[in-house]
Design a protein around this motif. Structure first.
Motif, mmCIF file in Angstrom:
data_model
loop_
_atom_site.group_PDB
_atom_site.id
_atom_site.type_symbol
_atom_site.label_atom_id
_atom_site.label_comp_id
_atom_site.label_asym_id
_atom_site.label_seq_id
_atom_site.Cartn_x
_atom_site.Cartn_y
_atom_site.Cartn_z
ATOM 1 N N LEU A 172 0.834 -1.199 0.000
ATOM 2 C CA LEU A 172 0.000 0.000 0.000
ATOM 3 C C LEU A 172 0.869 1.249 0.000
ATOM 4 C CD1 LEU A 172 -2.605 -1.100 2.713
ATOM 5 C CD2 LEU A 172 -2.905 -1.099 0.225
ATOM 6 N N SER A 173 0.321 2.321 -0.468
ATOM 7 C CA SER A 173 0.998 3.603 -0.430
ATOM 8 C C SER A 173 0.790 4.207 0.957
ATOM 9 C CB SER A 173 0.412 4.521 -1.506
ATOM 10 O OG SER A 173 1.000 5.792 -1.440
ATOM 11 N N ALA A 174 1.862 4.661 1.577
ATOM 12 C CA ALA A 174 1.758 5.242 2.917
ATOM 13 C C ALA A 174 2.593 6.509 2.991
ATOM 14 C CB ALA A 174 2.244 4.242 3.966
ATOM 15 N N HIS A 175 2.023 7.561 3.566
ATOM 16 C CA HIS A 175 2.721 8.828 3.741
ATOM 17 C C HIS A 175 2.448 9.313 5.160
ATOM 18 C CE1 HIS A 175 3.922 12.926 1.845
ATOM 19 N NE2 HIS A 175 4.356 12.815 3.088
ATOM 20 N N VAL A 176 3.498 9.410 5.954
ATOM 21 C CA VAL A 176 3.391 9.901 7.326
ATOM 22 C C VAL A 176 3.725 11.382 7.310
ATOM 23 C CG1 VAL A 176 4.302 9.754 9.676
ATOM 24 C CG2 VAL A 176 4.026 7.674 8.320
ATOM 25 N N ILE A 177 2.879 12.189 7.926
ATOM 26 C CA ILE A 177 3.146 13.619 8.056
ATOM 27 C C ILE A 177 3.332 13.903 9.538
ATOM 28 C CG2 ILE A 177 2.265 15.950 7.671
ATOM 29 C CD1 ILE A 177 0.574 14.719 5.373
ATOM 30 N N GLU A 178 4.556 14.237 9.926
ATOM 31 C CA GLU A 178 4.894 14.523 11.317
ATOM 32 C C GLU A 178 4.877 16.037 11.544
ATOM 33 O OE1 GLU A 178 5.589 12.704 13.995
ATOM 34 O OE2 GLU A 178 5.668 10.710 13.114
ATOM 35 N N ALA A 179 4.287 16.474 12.642
ATOM 36 C CA ALA A 179 4.240 17.899 12.962
ATOM 37 C C ALA A 179 5.628 18.445 13.290
ATOM 38 C CB ALA A 179 3.296 18.144 14.133
ATOM 39 N N GLU A 180 6.474 17.633 13.875
ATOM 40 C CA GLU A 180 7.839 18.035 14.239
ATOM 41 C C GLU A 180 8.799 17.020 13.617
ATOM 42 O OE1 GLU A 180 8.774 20.714 15.998
ATOM 43 O OE2 GLU A 180 6.768 21.437 16.519
ATOM 44 N N GLN A 181 9.893 16.738 14.315
ATOM 45 C CA GLN A 181 10.837 15.715 13.861
ATOM 46 C C GLN A 181 10.339 14.342 14.311
ATOM 47 O OE1 GLN A 181 13.438 16.462 11.792
ATOM 48 N NE2 GLN A 181 12.447 18.457 11.855
ATOM 49 N N ILE A 182 10.852 13.296 13.708
ATOM 50 C CA ILE A 182 10.478 11.927 14.085
ATOM 51 C C ILE A 182 10.720 11.734 15.583
ATOM 52 C CG2 ILE A 182 11.028 9.464 13.770
ATOM 53 C CD1 ILE A 182 9.703 10.736 11.328
ATOM 54 N N GLY A 183 9.708 11.261 16.283
ATOM 55 C CA GLY A 183 9.827 10.973 17.710
ATOM 56 C C GLY A 183 9.790 12.175 18.617
ATOM 57 N N PHE A 184 9.444 13.355 18.096
ATOM 58 C CA PHE A 184 9.502 14.589 18.886
ATOM 59 C C PHE A 184 8.644 14.535 20.148
ATOM 60 C CE2 PHE A 184 7.728 18.740 19.999
ATOM 61 C CZ PHE A 184 8.881 19.476 20.228
ATOM 62 N N GLY A 185 7.438 14.048 20.052
ATOM 63 C CA GLY A 185 6.513 14.067 21.188
ATOM 64 C C GLY A 185 6.691 12.876 22.118
ATOM 65 N N GLY A 186 5.580 12.392 22.601
ATOM 66 C CA GLY A 186 5.593 11.295 23.559
ATOM 67 C C GLY A 186 6.185 10.010 23.020
ATOM 68 N N SER A 187 6.095 9.795 21.711
ATOM 69 C CA SER A 187 6.637 8.558 21.141
ATOM 70 C C SER A 187 8.128 8.432 21.383
ATOM 71 C CB SER A 187 6.368 8.509 19.635
ATOM 72 O OG SER A 187 5.002 8.430 19.386
ATOM 73 N N GLY A 188 8.851 9.514 21.285
ATOM 74 C CA GLY A 188 10.299 9.467 21.468
ATOM 75 C C GLY A 188 10.748 9.779 22.872
ATOM 76 N N ARG A 189 9.834 10.217 23.734
ATOM 77 C CA ARG A 189 10.230 10.632 25.084
ATOM 78 C C ARG A 189 9.574 9.826 26.203
ATOM 79 N NH1 ARG A 189 9.262 16.998 24.788
ATOM 80 N NH2 ARG A 189 9.150 16.999 22.542
ATOM 81 N N ASN A 190 8.917 8.740 25.860
ATOM 82 C CA ASN A 190 8.309 7.942 26.931
ATOM 83 C C ASN A 190 9.398 7.155 27.655
ATOM 84 O OD1 ASN A 190 8.436 5.088 25.867
ATOM 85 N ND2 ASN A 190 7.341 6.066 24.183
ATOM 86 N N CYS A 191 9.033 6.387 28.634
ATOM 87 C CA CYS A 191 10.048 5.689 29.443
ATOM 88 C C CYS A 191 10.581 4.428 28.780
ATOM 89 C CB CYS A 191 9.513 5.382 30.834
ATOM 90 S SG CYS A 191 8.103 4.275 30.832
ATOM 91 N N GLY A 192 9.991 3.996 27.675
ATOM 92 C CA GLY A 192 10.527 2.868 26.921
ATOM 93 C C GLY A 192 10.143 1.493 27.425
ATOM 94 N N LEU A 193 9.116 1.399 28.248
ATOM 95 C CA LEU A 193 8.670 0.080 28.705
ATOM 96 C C LEU A 193 7.910 -0.627 27.590
ATOM 97 C CD1 LEU A 193 7.329 0.886 32.283
ATOM 98 C CD2 LEU A 193 9.540 -0.100 31.654
ATOM 99 N N VAL A 194 8.216 -1.888 27.391
ATOM 100 C CA VAL A 194 7.497 -2.715 26.426
ATOM 101 C C VAL A 194 6.757 -3.752 27.274
ATOM 102 C CG1 VAL A 194 7.695 -4.204 24.394
ATOM 103 C CG2 VAL A 194 9.332 -2.340 24.740
ATOM 104 N N ASN A 195 5.574 -3.381 27.722
ATOM 105 C CA ASN A 195 4.817 -4.220 28.642
ATOM 106 C C ASN A 195 3.827 -5.116 27.920
ATOM 107 O OD1 ASN A 195 5.834 -3.595 31.215
ATOM 108 N ND2 ASN A 195 4.763 -1.643 31.196
ATOM 109 N N ALA A 196 3.544 -6.231 28.554
ATOM 110 C CA ALA A 196 2.542 -7.169 28.055
ATOM 111 C C ALA A 196 1.206 -6.813 28.688
ATOM 112 C CB ALA A 196 2.932 -8.593 28.425
#
Length: 166
Positions: free
Chosen positions: A14-38
């Protein structure tokens, strides 16, 4: 979520285009605590009660397999994000919290999941402090560097044909 969706869409042709408001990972995605919980914070028995016997067990199984799926993406795409698969601990600060963890541990074990109930001394040896009443060690879980993960997903998505605009 957007980067993962773009990766999976592009891999499916499929064709996919991501439009980020800032840089990749700028918000919570890049600044969370990094837990990979089940799973979620709700105990499995409450999930079944809320969603019923048809959807509850399926939901529990899907979310319980989340860490394995994330770690498989990391491996498949050689994402450099300091991934560790040493589990995560849910610590109880009071006796009532520990009692709740006992119920969770029993239910997860009944479901065949690799969890371990830790008493105060066992938990202190794992986390380095004795201020908790005990904890639940979930061996399915782990940690990542969230910014590294975001950037790795972006690289993988672009390599699969997705477009990303910042």
């Amino acid at each position: 979520t957007g980067l993962s969706t773009a990766l999976h869409a592009a891999e499916s042709g499929l064709s996919a285009h991501v439009i980020e408001a800032e840089q990749i990972g700028f918000g919570g995605s890049g600044r969370n605590c990094g837990l990979v919980n089940a799973a979620l914070w709700l105990p499995p028995q409450l999930v079944r009660e809320k969603l019923g016997e048809s959807y509850g067990p399926r939901f529990i199984a899907e979310f319980g397999g989340g860490p394995e799926y994330v770690f498989s993406l990391i491996e498949k795409h050689a994402i450099r994000c300091e991934a560790t698969r040493t589990g995560t601990v849910h610590a109880a600060h009071a006796a009532s919290g520990y009692k709740d963890l006992e119920g969770r541990a029993a239910e997860w074990k009944r479901l065949g999941e690799p969890v371990e109930l830790l008493g105060p001394d066992e938990l202190a040896s794992v986390i380095g402090t004795d201020v908790y009443c005990g904890g639940l060690l979930d061996h399915r879980a782990g940690t990542i560097n969230p910014m590294g993960y975001c950037r790795g997903l972006a690289r993988a998505a672009m390599a699969a044909g997705a477009t990303i605009s910042t």
